[in-house]
Scaffold this active site. Sequence first.
Site, PDB file in Angstrom:
ATOM      1  N   HIS A 142       0.808  -1.215   0.000  1.00  0.00           N
ATOM      2  CA  HIS A 142       0.000   0.000   0.000  1.00  0.00           C
ATOM      3  C   HIS A 142       0.840   1.263   0.000  1.00  0.00           C
ATOM      4  O   HIS A 142       0.286   2.360  -0.009  1.00  0.00           O
ATOM      5  CB  HIS A 142      -0.912  -0.004   1.227  1.00  0.00           C
ATOM      6  CG  HIS A 142      -0.173  -0.019   2.527  1.00  0.00           C
ATOM      7  ND1 HIS A 142       0.624  -1.067   2.911  1.00  0.00           N
ATOM      8  CD2 HIS A 142      -0.100   0.888   3.531  1.00  0.00           C
ATOM      9  CE1 HIS A 142       1.147  -0.802   4.104  1.00  0.00           C
ATOM     10  NE2 HIS A 142       0.735   0.369   4.492  1.00  0.00           N
ATOM     11  N   CYS A 143       2.185   1.136  -0.006  1.00  0.00           N
ATOM     12  CA  CYS A 143       3.038   2.329   0.111  1.00  0.00           C
ATOM     13  C   CYS A 143       3.980   2.515  -1.078  1.00  0.00           C
ATOM     14  O   CYS A 143       3.891   3.517  -1.794  1.00  0.00           O
ATOM     15  CB  CYS A 143       3.858   2.263   1.400  1.00  0.00           C
ATOM     16  SG  CYS A 143       2.887   2.496   2.910  1.00  0.00           S
ATOM     17  N   ILE A 144       4.892   1.576  -1.280  1.00  0.00           N
ATOM     18  CA  ILE A 144       5.993   1.784  -2.220  1.00  0.00           C
ATOM     19  C   ILE A 144       5.515   2.034  -3.657  1.00  0.00           C
ATOM     20  O   ILE A 144       6.016   2.939  -4.326  1.00  0.00           O
ATOM     21  CB  ILE A 144       6.987   0.604  -2.182  1.00  0.00           C
ATOM     22  CG1 ILE A 144       7.495   0.395  -0.758  1.00  0.00           C
ATOM     23  CG2 ILE A 144       8.158   0.863  -3.113  1.00  0.00           C
ATOM     24  CD1 ILE A 144       8.164   1.601  -0.158  1.00  0.00           C
TER      25      ILE A 144
ATOM     26  N   ILE B  19       2.809   3.325  -4.621  1.00  0.00           N
ATOM     27  CA  ILE B  19       1.790   4.368  -4.694  1.00  0.00           C
ATOM     28  C   ILE B  19       2.281   5.718  -4.169  1.00  0.00           C
ATOM     29  O   ILE B  19       2.194   6.736  -4.856  1.00  0.00           O
ATOM     30  CB  ILE B  19       0.538   3.933  -3.903  1.00  0.00           C
ATOM     31  CG1 ILE B  19      -0.076   2.686  -4.570  1.00  0.00           C
ATOM     32  CG2 ILE B  19      -0.488   5.060  -3.825  1.00  0.00           C
ATOM     33  CD1 ILE B  19      -1.241   2.099  -3.826  1.00  0.00           C
ATOM     34  N   ASP B  20       2.811   5.742  -2.943  1.00  0.00           N
ATOM     35  CA  ASP B  20       3.118   7.016  -2.287  1.00  0.00           C
ATOM     36  C   ASP B  20       4.055   7.928  -3.068  1.00  0.00           C
ATOM     37  O   ASP B  20       3.813   9.139  -3.139  1.00  0.00           O
ATOM     38  CB  ASP B  20       3.682   6.764  -0.888  1.00  0.00           C
ATOM     39  CG  ASP B  20       2.671   6.117   0.046  1.00  0.00           C
ATOM     40  OD1 ASP B  20       1.512   5.922  -0.385  1.00  0.00           O
ATOM     41  OD2 ASP B  20       3.027   5.790   1.185  1.00  0.00           O
TER      42      ASP B  20
END
Length: 419
Positions: free
Chosen positions: A259-261, A263-264
Amino acid sequence: MSVDLAIVGLGYVGLPLAQQAARSGLSVLGFDVNQNVVDGLNSGASHIDDLSGADIAEMLASGFRATTAEADLATASTVVICVPTPLSADGGPDLGPVRSATATIARNLQPGMLVVLESTTYPGTTDEIVRPMLEAGGLEVGKDIHLAFSPERVDPGNPVYGIKNTPKVVGGSTPDCTERAAAFYGRFVDTVVTAVGTREAETAKLLENTYRHINIALVNEMARFCHELGIDLWDVIKLAKTKPFGFQAFYPGPGVGGHCIPIDPNYLSHNVRARLGYPFRFVELAQEINATMPAYVAHRAQNILNADGLATKGASVLLLGVTYKPDIADQRESPAVDLAKSLLELGAEVSFHDPHVARWHAEGQTMDRVESLDDAVANADLVMLVQHHKAYDVDALATSAKRFFDTRGVTTAPQAHRL
């Protein structure tokens, strides 16, 4: 009855936060628009990897309850927004859930309330979007209510670091807001680090994940040319990380997930382009490299089969591990999906095994899950280790397979192919 904390969004971010706050003696209310999630939690069932049914039972015993009734938020001293911010079609964050959550809070806002946004987003969201929505009813931030941003740092499945012992970054809309938010988190987090303001706190989260994104892209690109040059990159990394300073090990793989790498960093890149009119070149290049890894890995699989005179079309390929990280069931943005898509486009017959996943969908279809791992490994034309779960005896699997492609660099079996 008043509560210390209300959490809006009871997923991978909100629920662990609720657990730690409740364990520390705070009275906690959970709000979610999904009635099934709320009913499940109130009956003692968990829907995320990090919390078990026993954990939920402990929370309920401490007074936690979940609700879909937004009026209950008016009873809270602090409200924390923990809703998802997926990528929108234009590559920026979809702030629909944040706007919806803020509107819900605004309808139930009370003087003296602290509102904290934890959802990852681009710099400026807290003060440019959340603040005006909260102040529209007449209550002023910094005077009547308090507002802050505190980036979530949840690492699903991490056995060492959780909410309590991971330093909490806090940045308020005003110095008083920062102080109020820091005091709140200090009640159940060991270390609180204050930022200059909300933008700095928002950008800190993006920097953390952009740093990882770029360094993963570096080793992914090195994996390609090291293979061509006959260099064992895994040994190179092992050697480099013996240096006690100035180097941190990152490892190649079939792509990036979670959910992070993936997308963010795009939030930051999109924000730079939209506001300043030029690209954040490091991020865009890293995204290009990491996004093409599943296709590259599929091409390597094709070459392995071709080397033994087998066509990829019609070949049976077994994928081991389809989650985005080891030893959890979370499949968000898993590169296994794009890998399966590339293999299917090459004509392979793809099946999978994962001890944490009963059903898996890729390319719009439900993929075949093998029941007998040993038989499937022995019979497949090619076995690919996509995620290294502890349940896998990788060297034994590599020995029994006709061909074994290790995308995680964990095998010592000499016959295994490694990324």
